[in-house]
Scaffold this motif. Structure first.
Motif, PDB file in Angstrom:
ATOM      1  N   CYS A  89       0.823  -1.216   0.000  1.00 16.67           N
ATOM      2  CA  CYS A  89       0.000   0.000   0.000  1.00 16.67           C
ATOM      3  C   CYS A  89       0.854   1.261   0.000  1.00 16.67           C
ATOM      4  N   HIS A  90       1.939   1.234   0.755  1.00 14.79           N
ATOM      5  CA  HIS A  90       2.822   2.400   0.801  1.00 14.79           C
ATOM      6  C   HIS A  90       3.438   2.679  -0.568  1.00 14.79           C
ATOM      7  N   VAL A  91       3.871   1.619  -1.265  1.00 16.58           N
ATOM      8  CA  VAL A  91       4.463   1.796  -2.591  1.00 16.58           C
ATOM      9  C   VAL A  91       3.425   2.361  -3.571  1.00 16.58           C
ATOM     10  N   ILE A  92       2.215   1.837  -3.528  1.00 16.12           N
ATOM     11  CA  ILE A  92       1.171   2.312  -4.451  1.00 16.12           C
ATOM     12  C   ILE A  92       0.806   3.761  -4.167  1.00 16.12           C
ATOM     13  N   TYR A 101       2.237   8.283   5.302  1.00 21.62           N
ATOM     14  CA  TYR A 101       3.212   8.219   6.383  1.00 21.62           C
ATOM     15  C   TYR A 101       2.800   7.246   7.480  1.00 21.62           C
ATOM     16  N   LEU A 102       1.475   7.170   7.780  1.00 22.12           N
ATOM     17  CA  LEU A 102       1.034   6.223   8.808  1.00 22.12           C
ATOM     18  C   LEU A 102       1.195   4.775   8.331  1.00 22.12           C
ATOM     19  N   ILE A 103       0.904   4.551   7.061  1.00 17.92           N
ATOM     20  CA  ILE A 103       1.055   3.197   6.518  1.00 17.92           C
ATOM     21  C   ILE A 103       2.520   2.788   6.500  1.00 17.92           C
ATOM     22  N   ALA A 104       3.413   3.737   6.156  1.00 18.75           N
ATOM     23  CA  ALA A 104       4.846   3.441   6.184  1.00 18.75           C
ATOM     24  C   ALA A 104       5.314   3.134   7.601  1.00 18.75           C
ATOM     25  N   SER A 108       6.912  -0.382   8.906  1.00 17.63           N
ATOM     26  CA  SER A 108       8.196  -0.449   9.596  1.00 17.63           C
ATOM     27  C   SER A 108       8.074  -1.147  10.951  1.00 17.63           C
ATOM     28  N   LEU A 109       7.045  -0.809  11.714  1.00 12.19           N
ATOM     29  CA  LEU A 109       6.862  -1.445  13.023  1.00 12.19           C
ATOM     30  C   LEU A 109       6.553  -2.934  12.878  1.00 12.19           C
ATOM     31  N   ALA A 110       5.731  -3.296  11.885  1.00 12.66           N
ATOM     32  CA  ALA A 110       5.413  -4.712  11.680  1.00 12.66           C
ATOM     33  C   ALA A 110       6.651  -5.496  11.251  1.00 12.66           C
ATOM     34  N   LEU A 142      14.057   5.055  13.142  1.00 14.14           N
ATOM     35  CA  LEU A 142      14.722   5.961  12.205  1.00 14.14           C
ATOM     36  C   LEU A 142      13.949   6.067  10.898  1.00 14.14           C
ATOM     37  N   GLY A 143      13.389   4.954  10.448  1.00  9.24           N
ATOM     38  CA  GLY A 143      12.601   4.996   9.215  1.00  9.24           C
ATOM     39  C   GLY A 143      11.322   5.782   9.368  1.00  9.24           C
TER      40      GLY A 143
END
Length: 437
Positions: A89-92, A101-104, A108-110, A142-143
């Motif tokens: 979803c983030h890439v799309i 930003y929330l999806i990214a 990252s957390l997952a 950091l991400g």
């Protein structure tokens, strides 16, 4: 003033949060995250059900490492599917220039959580698991805050020149991480290939061991070469250390190298193979493993001899099963001169033929070897096909049967006889003279 800068920083963060919360994309991303959680939970349940219905049973012949990885992935399938969905979803959304930003952050957390759980499932070292957990969460943070690239640039800004090699902390971290992963992957692949090679019926045991050693060494060298090339390190820079390595081999590592080369020679010429019954000096037993430095010989009584490969090249080795698994045993016994030697030999061969584990295709033979002081000496020889099951127990069975047969035939074993003869008669007595005054 410092306090004014800090106040401005927090004020900017609060304004950014208010702007994000007031944006409709904030709630859209939140809804996508909730939908992703539901889809991941449903997919994980379906995958676990399908794998538990029979797919896991087909992985029994896989190496242990692959089975552990598969079980860990199934156990954390929900987190894995959620991380993949959020990353997609983030890439799309990024390609469509839509805020994500929330999806990214969720991706990252997952990913960090999946790395921590997989490390805890596969690694038994608590310290190493703790290090991986700290690194995974640090990279995730950091991400999320967009500091991953600045941190990478900071680690790459400090460098030391070693000839043409630019050594930086970032390069060291990359090499250590990727080299560890590459060696781990090569170990899994070599275990898988070793299982396949050992199950091949067209290869002898020695060729199987030789191929597994060559495959393992080749995969390790290939993993190191790939990581070094991917990191941009020219392998020719290590030529500087070749002289030091040569000196080390000449002084301190000559025994290790000698045992390694001796092991390769043994595997190539097949003079000693797994399963052979050998005797080296006072150590005797069956070879159950051939390693790079030594061979493992099981004595059969719980002891295991670890014999260096070099000893098998330089010392006298008795291989009882080199050309044939059959082994000749010899039993020596004696009888008195009252026995008929022809009858004794006939009884001995009949008893040996009737003893279990004695090969009938190679008939036993009994020879009269000597007319000794106390009686006649005989030598009974016979063959067995399974020396690994024990040789002394067969000798004992033959001797016990000989004892019973000789008692029935009135044949006696010799024993030393001593005769003491006493002659009658008085010994002369010397005259006694009395002293006179």
């Amino acid at each position: 003033m410092p306090w004014a800068n800090i106040h401005d920083l927090f004020s900017g963060i609060i304004r950014a949060i208010r702007a994000d919360v007031s944006s409709p994309w904030f709630y859209a991303q939140f809804g996508i995250i909730l939908a992703g959680m539901g889809l991941a939970l449903g997919f994980a349940t379906a995958v676990r059900g399908n794998m538990a219905s029979g797919a896991l049973a087909r992985t029994v012949e896989w190496p242990l490492s692959l089975r552990l990885i598969l079980r860990a992935l199934l156990r954390h399938a929900g987190i894995l599917i959620f991380a993949l969905l959020m990353g997609l979803c983030h890439v799309i959304m990024a390609h469509a220039a839509v805020p994500s930003y929330l999806i990214a952050a969720a991706a990252s957390l997952a990913t960090a959580w999946l790395a921590v759980r997989m490390a805890a499932s596969l690694i038994r070292n608590d310290f190493l698991v703790r290090i991986i957990s700290i690194v995974a969460w640090l990279l995730a943070v950091l991400g999320i805050f967009g500091l991953l690239q600045p941190a990478s640039d900071a680690l790459d800004s400090v460098s030391i020149m070693l000839g043409t090699l630019r050594l930086t902390p970032l390069l060291v971290i990359k090499v250590v991480v990727f080299l560890g992963l590459a060696l781990w992957a090569s170990n899994i692949l070599s275990n898988f290939l070793e299982t396949r090679i050992n199950h091949s019926r067209d290869l002898t045991p020695s060729i199987q061991v030789l191929l597994t050693k060559i495959v393992r060494l080749a995969l390790m060298v290939l993993a190191v070469a790939i990581v070094m090339s991917a990191a941009g390190i020219d392998l020719s820079v290590f030529a500087l250390f070749s002289g030091a390595v040569g000196v080390g081999l000449g002084f301190g590592l000559q025994k290790i190298v000698g045992n390694f080369i001796s092991g390769m020679i043994l595997l190539a010429d097949k003079s000693v193979k797994p399963g052979d019954l050998i005797t080296v000096d006072d150590s005797s037993g069956r070879v159950n493993a051939m390693n790079t430095r030594y061979i493992s010989v099981a004595a059969g009584d719980g002891r295991v001899f670890l014999i260096p490969n070099e000893d098998l090249i330089t010392k006298k080795v008795v291989n009882w099963t080199y050309t044939d698994s059959s082994t000749q045993l010899k039993v020596n016994f004696s009888t008195t001169y009252d026995a008929d030697p022809n009858l004794v030999c006939r009884l001995a061969t009949e008893i040996a033929s009737a003893t279990p584990r004695v090969i009938p295709l190679k008939p036993p033979s009994c020879l009269l070897t000597d007319f000794a002081e106390t009686g006649m000496k005989f030598s009974l020889t016979f063959w067995i096909a399974d020396p690994d099951a024990g040789m002394d127990n067969v000798r004992s069975d033959v001797l016990l049967a000989l004892w019973d047969a000789f008692k029935r035939a009135n044949i006696h074993a010799p024993y030393p006889v001593r005769e003491i003869r006493l002659q009658s008669g008085a010994l002369p007595v010397a005259p006694v003279h009395e002293a006179r005054d």
